[in-house]
Design a protein around this motif. Structure first.
Motif, PDB file in Angstrom:
ATOM      1  N   ASP A  91      24.119  36.704  44.684  1.00  0.00           N
ATOM      2  CA  ASP A  91      23.161  37.236  44.532  1.00  0.00           C
ATOM      3  C   ASP A  91      24.433  39.254  44.541  1.00  0.00           C
ATOM      4  N   MET A  92      25.817  38.786  45.108  1.00  0.00           N
ATOM      5  CA  MET A  92      26.264  39.871  45.512  1.00  0.00           C
ATOM      6  C   MET A  92      27.170  40.016  43.756  1.00  0.00           C
ATOM      7  N   LEU A  93      27.116  39.245  43.474  1.00  0.00           N
ATOM      8  CA  LEU A  93      28.579  38.803  42.344  1.00  0.00           C
ATOM      9  C   LEU A  93      27.231  39.596  41.013  1.00  0.00           C
ATOM     10  N   ASP A  94      26.342  38.438  41.099  1.00  0.00           N
ATOM     11  CA  ASP A  94      25.437  39.559  40.280  1.00  0.00           C
ATOM     12  C   ASP A  94      24.783  40.784  40.226  1.00  0.00           C
ATOM     13  N   THR A  95      24.514  41.243  41.468  1.00  0.00           N
ATOM     14  CA  THR A  95      24.498  42.527  41.695  1.00  0.00           C
ATOM     15  C   THR A  95      25.893  43.720  40.974  1.00  0.00           C
ATOM     16  N   ALA A  96      27.052  42.971  41.229  1.00  0.00           N
ATOM     17  CA  ALA A  96      27.808  43.989  41.276  1.00  0.00           C
ATOM     18  C   ALA A  96      28.572  43.729  39.706  1.00  0.00           C
ATOM     19  N   ALA A  97      27.948  42.766  39.325  1.00  0.00           N
ATOM     20  CA  ALA A  97      28.401  42.292  37.805  1.00  0.00           C
ATOM     21  C   ALA A  97      27.196  43.987  36.626  1.00  0.00           C
ATOM     22  N   ARG A  98      26.241  43.667  37.438  1.00  0.00           N
ATOM     23  CA  ARG A  98      25.298  44.637  35.882  1.00  0.00           C
ATOM     24  C   ARG A  98      25.581  45.859  36.920  1.00  0.00           C
ATOM     25  N   GLN A  99      25.333  46.021  37.987  1.00  0.00           N
ATOM     26  CA  GLN A  99      26.065  47.395  39.009  1.00  0.00           C
ATOM     27  C   GLN A  99      27.534  47.986  37.514  1.00  0.00           C
ATOM     28  N   LEU A 100      28.080  47.542  38.188  1.00  0.00           N
ATOM     29  CA  LEU A 100      30.173  47.633  37.630  1.00  0.00           C
ATOM     30  C   LEU A 100      29.839  46.960  36.116  1.00  0.00           C
ATOM     31  N   GLU A 101      28.709  46.656  35.312  1.00  0.00           N
ATOM     32  CA  GLU A 101      29.420  45.701  34.498  1.00  0.00           C
ATOM     33  C   GLU A 101      30.422  45.082  34.441  1.00  0.00           C
ATOM     34  N   LEU A 102      30.785  44.253  35.277  1.00  0.00           N
ATOM     35  CA  LEU A 102      31.770  43.261  35.371  1.00  0.00           C
ATOM     36  C   LEU A 102      31.737  42.657  34.274  1.00  0.00           C
ATOM     37  N   THR A 103      32.605  41.953  34.100  1.00  0.00           N
ATOM     38  CA  THR A 103      32.765  40.824  33.292  1.00  0.00           C
ATOM     39  C   THR A 103      33.153  39.585  34.345  1.00  0.00           C
ATOM     40  N   VAL A 104      32.180  38.646  34.901  1.00  0.00           N
ATOM     41  CA  VAL A 104      32.043  37.632  36.274  1.00  0.00           C
ATOM     42  C   VAL A 104      32.481  36.653  35.902  1.00  0.00           C
ATOM     43  N   VAL A 105      33.536  35.472  35.846  1.00  0.00           N
ATOM     44  CA  VAL A 105      33.909  34.286  35.416  1.00  0.00           C
ATOM     45  C   VAL A 105      34.095  33.195  37.122  1.00  0.00           C
ATOM     46  N   ALA A 106      33.773  32.600  36.521  1.00  0.00           N
ATOM     47  CA  ALA A 106      34.742  31.499  37.797  1.00  0.00           C
ATOM     48  C   ALA A 106      35.511  30.543  36.929  1.00  0.00           C
ATOM     49  N   LYS A 107      36.860  29.953  38.394  1.00  0.00           N
ATOM     50  CA  LYS A 107      37.448  28.506  37.528  1.00  0.00           C
ATOM     51  C   LYS A 107      37.476  28.202  39.112  1.00  0.00           C
ATOM     52  N   LEU A 108      36.983  26.879  38.975  1.00  0.00           N
ATOM     53  CA  LEU A 108      37.778  25.507  39.722  1.00  0.00           C
ATOM     54  C   LEU A 108      38.492  24.746  39.714  1.00  0.00           C
ATOM     55  N   TYR A 109      39.460  24.809  40.862  1.00  0.00           N
ATOM     56  CA  TYR A 109      40.654  23.853  40.447  1.00  0.00           C
ATOM     57  C   TYR A 109      40.357  23.103  42.091  1.00  0.00           C
ATOM     58  N   TRP A 110      40.964  21.774  41.616  1.00  0.00           N
ATOM     59  CA  TRP A 110      41.563  20.558  42.946  1.00  0.00           C
ATOM     60  C   TRP A 110      42.837  20.345  42.745  1.00  0.00           C
ATOM     61  N   GLY A 111      42.504  19.928  44.498  1.00  0.00           N
ATOM     62  CA  GLY A 111      44.178  19.558  45.317  1.00  0.00           C
ATOM     63  C   GLY A 111      44.429  20.978  45.962  1.00  0.00           C
ATOM     64  N   ASP A 112      45.840  21.169  46.191  1.00  0.00           N
ATOM     65  CA  ASP A 112      46.318  21.810  46.923  1.00  0.00           C
ATOM     66  C   ASP A 112      45.560  23.124  47.309  1.00  0.00           C
ATOM     67  N   ALA A 113      44.850  24.019  47.938  1.00  0.00           N
ATOM     68  CA  ALA A 113      44.229  25.412  47.735  1.00  0.00           C
ATOM     69  C   ALA A 113      45.712  26.385  47.788  1.00  0.00           C
ATOM     70  N   ARG A 114      46.320  26.274  48.716  1.00  0.00           N
ATOM     71  CA  ARG A 114      47.884  27.081  48.714  1.00  0.00           C
ATOM     72  C   ARG A 114      48.229  27.357  46.970  1.00  0.00           C
ATOM     73  N   GLU A 115      49.028  25.846  46.555  1.00  0.00           N
ATOM     74  CA  GLU A 115      49.230  26.147  44.995  1.00  0.00           C
ATOM     75  C   GLU A 115      48.422  26.310  44.652  1.00  0.00           C
ATOM     76  N   LYS A 116      47.470  26.110  44.574  1.00  0.00           N
ATOM     77  CA  LYS A 116      46.368  26.296  42.930  1.00  0.00           C
ATOM     78  C   LYS A 116      46.295  27.767  43.012  1.00  0.00           C
ATOM     79  N   LEU A 117      45.977  28.764  43.899  1.00  0.00           N
ATOM     80  CA  LEU A 117      45.497  29.704  44.045  1.00  0.00           C
ATOM     81  C   LEU A 117      46.961  31.106  43.366  1.00  0.00           C
ATOM     82  N   CYS A 118      48.342  29.861  44.103  1.00  0.00           N
ATOM     83  CA  CYS A 118      49.567  30.436  43.991  1.00  0.00           C
ATOM     84  C   CYS A 118      49.409  30.274  41.945  1.00  0.00           C
ATOM     85  N   ASP A 119      48.917  28.867  41.339  1.00  0.00           N
ATOM     86  CA  ASP A 119      49.262  28.776  39.504  1.00  0.00           C
ATOM     87  C   ASP A 119      48.258  29.689  39.316  1.00  0.00           C
ATOM     88  N   ALA A 120      46.786  29.762  39.899  1.00  0.00           N
ATOM     89  CA  ALA A 120      45.622  30.526  39.236  1.00  0.00           C
ATOM     90  C   ALA A 120      46.025  32.548  39.229  1.00  0.00           C
TER      91      ALA A 120
END
Length: 165
Positions: A91-120
Motif C-alpha cells: 500500500d505504501m508503494l502504491d500510494t507513493a508511485a501514484r502521488q510521486l509518479e514513481l517507477t517502482v520495480v522489485a528485484k529479488l536475490y537469493w543468498g547472503d543479504a550482505r553481499e547481494k545488497l552490495c551487488d545490487a
C-alpha cells in the motif's frame, strides 16, 4: 554518486525490504524524505538459500528479472518467486508511485543479504540505498554479523540506515 552519466531527474533509489518493521520504517522514511517526482524506486529483497534453490537456479547469481509493481502486488505471481508480500508495504508503494509518479520495480536475490545488497547497488546503478536496522545487541552482532554494518562499509553508494523507535 553511483550510476553517473544519467540526467539528474533519473535517480535510482534502492530500499532493502524484508517486510520487517524496520524495513517498513525505512521505506516510509524514503518516501517521506528522499523520493522525488519521477524517481525510480528499486525494492531489493534477498531470500536465503533454501529448499527452492533449484527452482531459481537461473537467477542464482544475477537475481530475478525486474518485477513491475503491478506484478509485485499479485500474490500468485509472487508465489512463483517464493515471496509473500506485506499488504502494508504494498500500500505504501502504491500510494507513493501514484502521488510521486514513481517507477517502482522489485528485484529479488537469493543468498547472503550482505553481499547481494552490495551487488545490487552496482548492478542496478543505485544512487542511494535506504535500509532498516534490526537493532541487534552487541553480542548478537558479533555472533551473527550485521548486514547493515557490512553494507555501510562495502556499498559503492551512500547508505541511509533508518533506526527503530
Amino acid at each position: 554518486m553511483a550510476g553517473g552519466g544519467r540526467a539528474d531527474d533519473e535517480r535510482r533509489i534502492g530500499v532493502a525490504m524484508d517486510y520487517s518493521a524496520s524495513s517498513k520504517r525505512a521505506l516510509d522514511w524514503a518516501i517521506a524524505n528522499l523520493l522525488r517526482r519521477g524517481d525510480h524506486l528499486v525494492v531489493l529483497h534477498v531470500l536465503h538459500h533454501g529448499g527452492e534453490e533449484a527452482k531459481h537456479a537461473l537467477w542464482g547469481k544475477s537475481g530475478s528479472p525486474l518485477i513491475p509493481l503491478s506484478e509485485f502486488r499479485d500474490p500468485t505471481a509472487m508465489q512463483q518467486y517464493g515471496v509473500h508480500c506485506d499488504a502494508e508495504a504494498l500500500d505504501m508503494l502504491d500510494t507513493a508511485a501514484r502521488q510521486l509518479e514513481l517507477t517502482v520495480v522489485a528485484k529479488l536475490y537469493w543468498g547472503d543479504a550482505r553481499e547481494k545488497l552490495c551487488d545490487a547497488v552496482e548492478e542496478q546503478k543505485i544512487d542511494t540505498l535506504v535500509m532498516g536496522s534490526r537493532g541487534l545487541g552487541s553480542i548478537q552482532r558479533i555472533l551473527l554479523g550485521s548486514v547493515t554494518n557490512y553494507v555501510l562499509s562495502n556499498a559503492s553508494c551512500p547508505v541511509t540506515v533508518v533506526k527503530g523507535k
